[in-house]
Design a protein around this motif. Structure first.
Motif, PDB file in Angstrom:
ATOM      1  N   PHE A 267      15.325  38.887  49.588  1.00 24.41           N
ATOM      2  CA  PHE A 267      15.714  39.119  51.033  1.00 24.41           C
ATOM      3  C   PHE A 267      14.487  39.396  51.875  1.00 24.41           C
ATOM      4  O   PHE A 267      13.713  39.988  51.578  1.00 24.41           O
ATOM      5  CB  PHE A 267      16.678  40.164  51.291  1.00 24.41           C
ATOM      6  CG  PHE A 267      16.968  40.348  52.729  1.00 24.41           C
ATOM      7  CD1 PHE A 267      17.930  39.667  53.479  1.00 24.41           C
ATOM      8  CD2 PHE A 267      16.359  41.393  53.507  1.00 24.41           C
ATOM      9  CE1 PHE A 267      18.345  40.144  54.835  1.00 24.41           C
ATOM     10  CE2 PHE A 267      16.539  41.674  54.911  1.00 24.41           C
ATOM     11  CZ  PHE A 267      17.497  40.880  55.224  1.00 24.41           C
TER      12      PHE A 267
ATOM     13  N   HIS B 209      13.209  39.824  55.966  1.00 21.76           N
ATOM     14  CA  HIS B 209      13.235  39.696  57.360  1.00 21.76           C
ATOM     15  C   HIS B 209      12.208  40.322  58.262  1.00 21.76           C
ATOM     16  O   HIS B 209      11.625  41.193  57.884  1.00 21.76           O
ATOM     17  CB  HIS B 209      14.524  40.690  57.812  1.00 21.76           C
ATOM     18  CG  HIS B 209      14.744  40.922  59.399  1.00 21.76           C
ATOM     19  ND1 HIS B 209      15.661  40.062  60.155  1.00 21.76           N
ATOM     20  CD2 HIS B 209      14.126  41.570  59.918  1.00 21.76           C
ATOM     21  CE1 HIS B 209      15.609  40.574  61.157  1.00 21.76           C
ATOM     22  NE2 HIS B 209      14.660  41.468  61.509  1.00 21.76           N
TER      23      HIS B 209
ATOM     24  N   SER C  60      23.483  43.043  50.788  1.00 21.59           N
ATOM     25  CA  SER C  60      23.996  41.786  50.491  1.00 21.59           C
ATOM     26  C   SER C  60      23.199  40.987  49.523  1.00 21.59           C
ATOM     27  O   SER C  60      23.528  39.932  49.053  1.00 21.59           O
ATOM     28  CB  SER C  60      24.649  40.911  51.626  1.00 21.59           C
ATOM     29  OG  SER C  60      23.362  40.523  52.454  1.00 21.59           O
ATOM     30  N   ALA C  61      21.968  41.212  49.895  1.00 23.33           N
ATOM     31  CA  ALA C  61      20.768  40.512  49.124  1.00 23.33           C
ATOM     32  C   ALA C  61      20.564  40.801  47.480  1.00 23.33           C
ATOM     33  O   ALA C  61      20.283  40.228  46.792  1.00 23.33           O
ATOM     34  CB  ALA C  61      19.592  40.469  49.515  1.00 23.33           C
TER      35      ALA C  61
ATOM     36  N   GLN D  71      23.565  47.137  55.401  1.00 25.54           N
ATOM     37  CA  GLN D  71      24.716  45.931  54.684  1.00 25.54           C
ATOM     38  C   GLN D  71      24.126  44.734  54.462  1.00 25.54           C
ATOM     39  O   GLN D  71      24.510  44.218  53.688  1.00 25.54           O
ATOM     40  CB  GLN D  71      26.118  45.752  55.409  1.00 25.54           C
ATOM     41  CG  GLN D  71      26.942  47.348  55.650  1.00 25.54           C
ATOM     42  CD  GLN D  71      27.361  47.602  54.346  1.00 25.54           C
ATOM     43  OE1 GLN D  71      27.390  46.951  53.362  1.00 25.54           O
ATOM     44  NE2 GLN D  71      27.863  48.841  53.906  1.00 25.54           N
ATOM     45  N   ARG D  72      23.447  44.074  55.647  1.00 22.05           N
ATOM     46  CA  ARG D  72      22.807  42.813  55.319  1.00 22.05           C
ATOM     47  C   ARG D  72      21.667  43.073  54.094  1.00 22.05           C
ATOM     48  O   ARG D  72      21.506  42.180  53.332  1.00 22.05           O
ATOM     49  CB  ARG D  72      22.369  42.401  56.471  1.00 22.05           C
ATOM     50  CG  ARG D  72      21.636  41.097  56.646  1.00 22.05           C
ATOM     51  CD  ARG D  72      21.414  40.354  58.125  1.00 22.05           C
ATOM     52  NE  ARG D  72      20.465  39.493  57.998  1.00 22.05           N
ATOM     53  CZ  ARG D  72      19.428  39.247  58.779  1.00 22.05           C
ATOM     54  NH1 ARG D  72      19.225  40.059  59.639  1.00 22.05           N
ATOM     55  NH2 ARG D  72      18.547  38.139  58.458  1.00 22.05           N
ATOM     56  N   ILE D  73      20.932  43.722  54.195  1.00 23.71           N
ATOM     57  CA  ILE D  73      20.070  44.252  53.104  1.00 23.71           C
ATOM     58  C   ILE D  73      20.783  44.300  51.885  1.00 23.71           C
ATOM     59  O   ILE D  73      20.239  43.606  50.899  1.00 23.71           O
ATOM     60  CB  ILE D  73      19.132  45.463  53.518  1.00 23.71           C
ATOM     61  CG1 ILE D  73      18.331  44.998  54.670  1.00 23.71           C
ATOM     62  CG2 ILE D  73      18.222  45.687  52.287  1.00 23.71           C
ATOM     63  CD1 ILE D  73      17.562  46.488  55.026  1.00 23.71           C
TER      64      ILE D  73
ATOM     65  N   ARG E 213      15.585  45.189  63.346  1.00 23.92           N
ATOM     66  CA  ARG E 213      15.933  45.526  61.965  1.00 23.92           C
ATOM     67  C   ARG E 213      17.321  45.041  61.470  1.00 23.92           C
ATOM     68  O   ARG E 213      18.236  44.882  62.266  1.00 23.92           O
ATOM     69  CB  ARG E 213      15.749  46.964  61.934  1.00 23.92           C
ATOM     70  CG  ARG E 213      14.400  47.519  62.111  1.00 23.92           C
ATOM     71  CD  ARG E 213      13.191  47.302  61.030  1.00 23.92           C
ATOM     72  NE  ARG E 213      12.202  47.932  61.199  1.00 23.92           N
ATOM     73  CZ  ARG E 213      10.812  47.432  60.633  1.00 23.92           C
ATOM     74  NH1 ARG E 213      11.114  46.619  59.755  1.00 23.92           N
ATOM     75  NH2 ARG E 213       9.887  48.172  61.136  1.00 23.92           N
ATOM     76  N   PRO E 214      17.303  44.556  60.423  1.00 23.36           N
ATOM     77  CA  PRO E 214      18.617  44.349  59.820  1.00 23.36           C
ATOM     78  C   PRO E 214      19.262  45.283  59.521  1.00 23.36           C
ATOM     79  O   PRO E 214      18.735  46.398  59.041  1.00 23.36           O
ATOM     80  CB  PRO E 214      18.327  43.421  58.500  1.00 23.36           C
ATOM     81  CG  PRO E 214      16.860  43.976  58.049  1.00 23.36           C
ATOM     82  CD  PRO E 214      16.309  44.328  59.325  1.00 23.36           C
ATOM     83  N   SER E 215      20.680  45.230  59.455  1.00 22.18           N
ATOM     84  CA  SER E 215      21.522  46.350  58.902  1.00 22.18           C
ATOM     85  C   SER E 215      21.388  46.817  57.594  1.00 22.18           C
ATOM     86  O   SER E 215      20.964  45.607  56.625  1.00 22.18           O
ATOM     87  CB  SER E 215      22.912  45.972  59.109  1.00 22.18           C
ATOM     88  OG  SER E 215      23.532  44.816  58.407  1.00 22.18           O
TER      89      SER E 215
ATOM     90  N   LYS F 139      23.095  56.014  55.982  1.00 20.17           N
ATOM     91  CA  LYS F 139      22.436  54.841  55.424  1.00 20.17           C
ATOM     92  C   LYS F 139      21.463  54.990  54.343  1.00 20.17           C
ATOM     93  O   LYS F 139      21.632  54.173  53.231  1.00 20.17           O
ATOM     94  CB  LYS F 139      21.608  54.224  56.535  1.00 20.17           C
ATOM     95  CG  LYS F 139      22.470  53.776  57.734  1.00 20.17           C
ATOM     96  CD  LYS F 139      21.553  53.283  58.820  1.00 20.17           C
ATOM     97  CE  LYS F 139      22.436  52.820  60.091  1.00 20.17           C
ATOM     98  NZ  LYS F 139      21.628  52.136  61.181  1.00 20.17           N
TER      99      LYS F 139
END
Length: 128
Positions: A108, A110, A126-127, A122-124, A118-120, A5
């Motif tokens: 972004f 969260h 994407s911002a 990938q989600r982070i 916690r966000p993934s 990651k």
């Protein structure tokens, strides 16, 4: 953080900073215990926490779902970061994950609803 990651974040040329409200001794211990490779800033007055709308919650930290998951971790012999007995900590402080651009505009946000929320990566990403 999982090295895979961390590689994803590093590949996108993002700067990552961990912010803690704790003291230098506790922060140093946590970095060593978790093998965190990112810079850590200390915010003992929690000004950044307040600015980003992060609060503390007994109910969200000690809810049944979290306690059940922690029990499963213990049953699986999972290791948790260990605190130092000489350092007081606020286990009810909730964290968050934020992406800001160079002008400090929030891209972004969260705000964690529990310590395990916690966000993934990938989600982070994407911002970006």
């Amino acid at each position: 953080m999982n090295p895979l990651k961390q590689d994803l974040l590093d590949a996108h040329s993002v700067g990552v900073v961990v912010v803690s409200f704790g003291c230098q001794g506790g922060a140093s211990h946590w970095i060593q215990d978790t093998d965190c490779q990112y810079e850590m800033l200390l915010d003992p007055s929690r000004e950044l926490y307040a600015a980003f709308g992060l609060g503390a919650s007994l109910k969200r930290v000690l809810n049944f779902g979290n306690m059940l998951l922690y029990a499963e971790y213990v049953a699986d012999n999972m290791q948790f970061p260990r605190g130092l007995p000489s350092i007081q900590d606020d286990m009810f402080q909730l964290g968050g994950d934020f992406v800001l651009d160079r002008d400090r505009k929030v891209l972004f946000a969260h705000r964690c609803q529990s310590p395990l929320d916690r966000p993934s990566v990938q989600r982070i990403l994407s911002a970006l």
